[in-house]
Design a protein around this motif. Sequence first.
Motif, PDB file in Angstrom:
ATOM      1  N   HIS A  84      64.197  27.654  10.130  1.00 36.14           N
ATOM      2  CA  HIS A  84      64.968  27.418   8.902  1.00 36.14           C
ATOM      3  C   HIS A  84      64.128  26.575   7.954  1.00 36.14           C
ATOM      4  O   HIS A  84      63.575  25.556   8.340  1.00 36.14           O
ATOM      5  CB  HIS A  84      66.296  26.720   9.207  1.00 36.14           C
ATOM      6  N   HIS A 106      67.336  29.559   1.835  1.00 36.30           N
ATOM      7  CA  HIS A 106      68.349  29.723   0.798  1.00 36.30           C
ATOM      8  C   HIS A 106      67.637  30.198  -0.465  1.00 36.30           C
ATOM      9  O   HIS A 106      66.414  30.101  -0.561  1.00 36.30           O
ATOM     10  CB  HIS A 106      69.069  28.405   0.544  1.00 36.30           C
ATOM     11  N   GLU A 148      69.255  33.819   2.983  1.00 36.24           N
ATOM     12  CA  GLU A 148      70.565  33.431   3.505  1.00 36.24           C
ATOM     13  C   GLU A 148      71.615  33.428   2.396  1.00 36.24           C
ATOM     14  O   GLU A 148      71.391  32.887   1.312  1.00 36.24           O
ATOM     15  CB  GLU A 148      70.479  32.027   4.136  1.00 36.24           C
ATOM     16  N   HIS A 152      79.426  30.136   4.580  1.00 32.24           N
ATOM     17  CA  HIS A 152      78.986  30.257   3.188  1.00 32.24           C
ATOM     18  C   HIS A 152      79.659  31.430   2.471  1.00 32.24           C
ATOM     19  O   HIS A 152      80.128  31.272   1.345  1.00 32.24           O
ATOM     20  CB  HIS A 152      77.467  30.424   3.115  1.00 32.24           C
ATOM     21  N   HIS A 186      74.518  33.174  10.821  1.00 31.42           N
ATOM     22  CA  HIS A 186      74.893  31.802  11.133  1.00 31.42           C
ATOM     23  C   HIS A 186      76.396  31.824  11.356  1.00 31.42           C
ATOM     24  O   HIS A 186      77.160  32.126  10.430  1.00 31.42           O
ATOM     25  CB  HIS A 186      74.554  30.850   9.980  1.00 31.42           C
ATOM     26  N   GLU A 216      75.528  26.640  13.710  1.00 30.00           N
ATOM     27  CA  GLU A 216      75.053  25.433  13.014  1.00 30.00           C
ATOM     28  C   GLU A 216      76.259  24.529  12.794  1.00 30.00           C
ATOM     29  O   GLU A 216      76.450  23.969  11.718  1.00 30.00           O
ATOM     30  CB  GLU A 216      74.476  25.771  11.642  1.00 30.00           C
TER      31      GLU A 216
HETATM   32 ZN   LIG Z   1      70.757  27.675   5.825  1.00 30.85          ZN
END
Ligand SMILES: [Zn+2]
Length: 279
Positions: free
Chosen positions: A66, A106, A143, A180, A214, A259
């Motif tokens: 990441h 990101h 992501e 997200h 994720h 996460e």
């Molecule tokens: Zn992330």
Amino acid sequence: MILGAHVSASGGLHNAIKNGEELHCDTIQIFLRNPNRWQAKPPTAAIIEKFRDAWTASPIGDVIVHDIHLSNLASPKTEVLEKSRQQFQEQMELAHVLDLRYIVTHLGAHLNEGEAFGLKQLGESFDFLFENVEAPDVTILLETTAGQGTNLGYCFEHLRDVIGMSKYPERFGVCLDTCHVFAAGYDLRTEADCETTFNRFDDIIGLTRLQAFHLNDAKSTYQSRVDRHEHIGDGNIGATAFAYILNDSRFAEVPLIIETPQMETMHETNLATLRKLKS
Ligand SMILES: [Zn+2]
Ligand SMILES: [Zn+2]
């Protein structure tokens, strides 16, 4: 299913393998460097060898990287853009040395320059990196984000556009973060919501691009554009979405990474919750 967690690599990269093994992970995600600092000392040859030995001896498959939190490959500020590219280049080079296939990142923030500007800047950053870094087997996983502030990546179209404007579309995949997308306005609370969301993903980006998840429940609410993770089943998404993903044969080969909060003490519980949802 290929299930794992973001684990600590503190004390050396080899410790991440040990931490993953203790949790019975099939895959892990790590930071290659302190996510809150621009500068990092590369790992020593001895640490790299320890990492290789530990990984080879373990049942862990993919080790996913990441990107650091400071990174903004879409920044309109020259200094930040250059530092972001420089550190990303170093991460790609290290991933290549370590045989790591994926770097999750990101999309960055346009800082009021507008989304079109930010997406173009980002696309140019990736093409610059692909043309200047010798890491041909490293895939960039864009992501999905919650879309706080001026962050890009809260709609599937942004990811499609970045991949589409690159001269090297084959270098990209996508990592879908359940928290997200939910905060960004893609509902997942019922099976029908999951159908709708993954159909939209397929229409706009294509499910073949979906190369990691994720799995995080959300403390933030639907459409809040706020990024706050919660333990699996305890948040505003709820267990149905995770059962849907875990039992969908389309995702059987896709790494699923948690996460969730309090990783030192709660990863075991969250992974156990997910394993129980697999029928
Ligand atoms: Zn992330
Ligand atoms: Zn998040």
